[in-house]
Design an enzyme around this catalytic site. Sequence first.
Site, PDB file in Angstrom:
ATOM      1  N   TYR A 166       0.811  -1.211   0.000  1.00  0.00           N
ATOM      2  CA  TYR A 166       0.000   0.000   0.000  1.00  0.00           C
ATOM      3  C   TYR A 166       0.854   1.276   0.000  1.00  0.00           C
ATOM      4  O   TYR A 166       0.377   2.339  -0.392  1.00  0.00           O
ATOM      5  CB  TYR A 166      -0.939   0.026   1.205  1.00  0.00           C
ATOM      6  N   LYS A 219       3.370 -15.443   2.315  1.00  0.00           N
ATOM      7  CA  LYS A 219       3.455 -16.271   1.110  1.00  0.00           C
ATOM      8  C   LYS A 219       4.920 -16.458   0.727  1.00  0.00           C
ATOM      9  O   LYS A 219       5.381 -16.016  -0.329  1.00  0.00           O
ATOM     10  CB  LYS A 219       2.670 -15.623  -0.031  1.00  0.00           C
ATOM     11  N   ASP A 262      -3.024 -17.872   1.948  1.00  0.00           N
ATOM     12  CA  ASP A 262      -4.207 -18.418   1.292  1.00  0.00           C
ATOM     13  C   ASP A 262      -4.788 -19.583   2.081  1.00  0.00           C
ATOM     14  O   ASP A 262      -6.012 -19.735   2.200  1.00  0.00           O
ATOM     15  CB  ASP A 262      -3.904 -18.814  -0.151  1.00  0.00           C
ATOM     16  N   ASP A 274      -5.355  -6.954   5.578  1.00  0.00           N
ATOM     17  CA  ASP A 274      -6.577  -6.309   5.116  1.00  0.00           C
ATOM     18  C   ASP A 274      -7.610  -7.360   4.719  1.00  0.00           C
ATOM     19  O   ASP A 274      -8.787  -7.290   5.093  1.00  0.00           O
ATOM     20  CB  ASP A 274      -6.235  -5.416   3.920  1.00  0.00           C
TER      21      ASP A 274
END
Length: 369
Positions: free
Chosen positions: A142, A193, A226, A250
């Site tokens: 971001y 990840k 995930d 988020d």
Amino acid sequence: MTTHKLLFLPGDGIGPEVAREVSKILTLLSEAGIGTFETEEDLVGGAAIDAHGVPVTDATVKLAREADAVLFGSVGGPKWAGVRYEHRPEAGLLRLRKDLGLFANLRPAICYPALASSSSLKPELVEGLDILIVRELTGGVYFGEPKEIVTLDNGEKRAVDTQIYTTGEIDRIARVAFELARKRRNKVSSAEKHNVMKSGVLWKEVVTQVHAADYADVELEHVLADNCAMQLVRRPKQYDVIVCDNLFGDILSDAAAMLTGSLGMLPSASLGAEDAAGRRAALYEPVHGSAPDIAGQGLANPLAMIGSLGMALRYSLGLGDVADRLDQAITNVLDSGSRTRDIAAPGQNALGTAEMGNAVRDALKPLLA
């Protein structure tokens, strides 16, 4: 009595409506001799754009720095859909987070027993749910540079968002998660990840090092983000504290929020680093958005905003016992069957925003005696 300085930034949509219900609680706390609460109100988001042409002014940021805590409502709405990207209402909140150094976002997902049937999951999966997502808030994709859309020589456009994390940024958010876990069920799940992202490789490495050096007493597990999303739907109560970067935080925190039945139920806290005096900048806000479709109708659920005050009492004002009593008041109101429209059963007579605020205030009063 101790004096506490609070800045209200109600913002747009339902923000001003739910913020008014917090004022009722503060009045009660003052009357009960808990403390003196000096409040000031200013503009943010679309309201600030209308008045000043920017989503937050330098003067407002200065007020936020000087406050013991900021109570933030919500920003945005279709009215400002056409403003420049840099001046969109949400940019006001992003600037406050960045300028105040609010790197740690705490988002609890708590399923009150009375609302287990309101969740989209089976009641047995969510009843008693109490997890805390700790999201890094001032780094990552971001805020990373370059962030741009450019036109290539062949006429195509290319969009770039850059994911950047440093050792220090990961270290400090990991420590927040471990410290909070020690006060809860002593387990941290670190979501990233590392299988496809270099930032994930560094994230896992640093969290592991911090754990080994200073928090070996806390259980640590690493989980791919995930898979964490899947597990939140499959078996959410396996988690206690989940720590993750800005982007994954988020996404995962919104997923966790919906397990509880309604976004209108959940507060959040955004905290900065402690200074030499032990004081930290802090902003507290409900998880829900501005809900322009119901703004001004007195239908909004104020419990997330009231819960945000509870987090401010706990983390900024040194009033953890009062926060516990406020949480109990909310539980008692829900146990009595009181509901706003978002959590009411079909055909149930729902309370309005002010009525629910009054109910919590009235339930809290005997708990302060």
